[in-house]
Each structure stands twice: as structure tokens, then as C-alpha cells.
Write an enzyme that holds these catalytic residues in place. Sequence first.
Site, mmCIF file in Angstrom:
data_model
loop_
_atom_site.group_PDB
_atom_site.id
_atom_site.type_symbol
_atom_site.label_atom_id
_atom_site.label_comp_id
_atom_site.label_asym_id
_atom_site.label_seq_id
_atom_site.Cartn_x
_atom_site.Cartn_y
_atom_site.Cartn_z
ATOM 1 C CD GLU A 157 89.003 62.118 126.484
ATOM 2 O OE1 GLU A 157 88.706 61.134 125.760
ATOM 3 O OE2 GLU A 157 89.573 63.138 126.047
ATOM 4 C CG HIS A 348 98.773 43.857 67.993
ATOM 5 N ND1 HIS A 348 97.474 44.236 68.232
ATOM 6 C CD2 HIS A 348 99.035 44.202 66.704
ATOM 7 C CE1 HIS A 348 96.965 44.774 67.141
ATOM 8 N NE2 HIS A 348 97.897 44.779 66.196
ATOM 9 C CG ASN A 362 103.160 49.263 62.333
ATOM 10 O OD1 ASN A 362 102.095 49.661 62.779
ATOM 11 N ND2 ASN A 362 103.434 47.984 62.195
#
Length: 453
Positions: A157, A348, A362
Site C-alpha cells: 500500500e 416534415h 407521401n
Amino acid sequence: MERTCLAIILAAGDSTRMKSSISKVLHPIAGRPMIAHVMEAIARTDISAAALVVGRNAEEVAAAADIGGIEVEAYLQKERLGTGHAVLAAREAIARGYDDIIVAYGDVPLLTDVPLRAARKGLADGNDIVVIGFHTENPNAYGRLLVKDGELIAIREAKDATDAELAVTWCNSGLMAINGRKALDLLDRIGNSNAKGEYYLTDLVEIARSLGGRAIAVDAPEVEMTGCNNRAELAFIERLWQERRRHELMLSGVTMIAPETVFLAYDTVIGQDALIEPNVVFGPRVVIDSGAVIHAFSHIEGAHVSGTATVGPFARLRPGADLADGSKVGNFCEVKNGKIGKGAKVNHLSYIGDATIGAGSNIGAGTITCNYDGVNKHETHIGANSFIGSNSSLVAPVRIGDNAYVASGSVITEDVPADALAFGRARQEVKLGRAKVIRERALAIKAAKKGSH
């Protein structure tokens, strides 16, 4: 005969530094609890069984660790008395007599199977303890691996190390492999004569050597050994995980224009020649086929995008979205549980929920499927080669046949047969000169108000 192996995963810590109401191993990396990342690495190591040592949120941690493919048993550590004590919480599993035992931690989600396999090979070569270490330029408080003539002598350690030992840059990760046939004897010899009164797993190195056994260390990349104790480290690990996965995908043939801005989930699949533009976020359960294009600022979760399909920019695909070849979901569109047919376009400002859209159709700007009546969800079905005019509301449940037309601004509440034209709006009326009358009246009111002040 193949060697048997038990993996022991320590996940009982109190996670105090995480400042959280849940165990740190439940915090996600790339959309998956970090404990699940560890379990995946372990599952790839050809183990026979896994023992999960749990404490806080025991049931939730056990559930998160159950990724399938391996048997996982949970063992409760009632007291936190060190890593050696934690491993012995799985005494029942250890006692079954496996050839190899791997000890890992639930908070090292960047771990892969490579160092685990190296540790198992070390056991197969006749070593009793194999510690996984890593080299670092900043060893700081890490325990140092002290090696002589290829043998691991001790783990020192930092607070107990000499200046010469502190100069060592090979550090202890905490992960190790133990000779399964000797494991209980070795573990039971760990004492707690230290300042904290805890049982440290690292003591196994010197215990094994004192009994004539041999210990070695194997090396692993520092990044794989990165542990998580607080939110800053959580963010750091997320960044490292993302960098690694992006790099893998780009080497496999995926184009990312600005990879540092793309965020992936643990199970994101992207095919060769797909193009990912900047600022795209992938949630879980996404498959992007070869040749697809994901434009900038899109968010995709639980969706499939076929090759030659395009998404975005500024699009959101939610669970159940499925885009066929050549289809398009454009800017400011959201698709949830919707199948977009081959070559169909939702270009969109649209919401498509619980719907199917036939090939070649579409969907005009501003069209929405009204799928929720306040209690239940309903479906909309649009046939092939249909045309839905802009700003239409399709009130589900409703069916629109092949080659049908829906006039712009319509509210459609009844089925539309194939080849039909549907209007769902009031007819336009034109009143000549009426605008002039309205305007003059408004101006008179305005003038009267000014005169009263």
C-alpha cells in the site's frame, strides 16, 4: 478436460461517495447498469458460474447482473469488513470446488475478458494467486506490485511503501484469480490485524507464498481497470466507453463526421457504410443497416433503420420505429411504433404513432396520427402509394387504402377506400370586400380608444 471457474463479483459497497439513493453499480454506462457491463466481460471468460456479493439494493443489483447466459447466485454481505470478508460471503459457492476463482468488482465497467483470460492462464500454469495489475503515470495512492524474478512478492500500500517502492508504476487493480482448490484455506488465513480491523484480499499474496505457493501478476490496460466512485468518475468512464465504441465502429466501416458528438448505447448496431452526422444520440435497441444515413441532431431508440433510408436532421425515432429501404423521416418528425414502407416519405413536422405506411406513400408536412383517445392507443394503416396532404389529422383507428388521396387540412375519422379522394374540412368561402369592412371597423375602435386617453 476444461478447467471449471467461479467468478465472484463484489458489489456490496455503500457507494457513499456517489451521493446517490441507489448503489453505484446500478448507475448506467451507455444505457446499461455498470454491473451488467462487468457481467458481460465475465461471461466471455468461459466461466462455469458466478457469485454476486451484494449489500445495498441487493435485489435490484442481482436483477441488473442477470444478463442471461450464465448462472448467477447472490450472496448478502451483512457487514463491510474488507474485500477478503466480502469474498468469503460466497463461501458456499467457493466450497463447491472449482479449479479457478476470479474476483472482480461491480464498478469497473470498462473491463474486457482479455485480462481475465490472462489471469486464468496464470492459474493453469501452476500459480496459486494471479493479480491483475496496470501501469500508470500517476500511481498516487494505488498499491504497488512488487515483483522479483517474475514472481509477485507483495502488494505494498502506498502509505506503507518506501521511496523506492513508491517509484514503481505497476499498480494493483484489485482484480485477481485464485487457485480454487486452495481458495478456502487461503481465504480463512486472512487476518484483520490492521488499523481498520478489516480483512484484505491483497494479503493472499504473502499467505500463499508463506505456504510454498507462487503468485504472479499479469498486466491490463489502465483504462480497463478504471473504477467508479463518484459522479465525475461516472462521466469520465462514460466518455472512455463512448470513445472506445466509436473507434470500433469506425474501424468496421461506419462513417462519423464528428465522432466526439455521437453517443451510443451498449447494444447499438451500425452497419458498414452507414453515415452518422454530428450530434446524434442512440438509445438502447437500435439497429442501423449498411448504407443508412442519420442526419444531425437525431435521437433514436428502440428502432430499426434499413439501408438507403435516411433520418433527420432533428428527427426522433422511438421504440418500434421501423424504416424500410429508401424511406425517409425528415426534420422535426417523430415516429413511435410505426412502420415506414419502402420509399415512403415523412419529410416534415409530423407525428406517426402506432401506424403503418405503405411503400411509396407521401405524408405531407404537419400530418399527425391521432392514436390516443385518453385511455387506449389505436392504429392507423396507410396503404401503398397514397398521398396525405399537409396538416392532416388521421384519427385512429382508421385505414386509408392504396393510391388514396387525403386533401390538405383534413380531419379523417372514417376509412378511405383505395383510389379515393377524401376531404375532411369545411369548404372555403370568399366574401368580396369583407376584409375592408373588418379592417375599417378595427381601426375605428383603435382610434376611439386613443381619444379616450
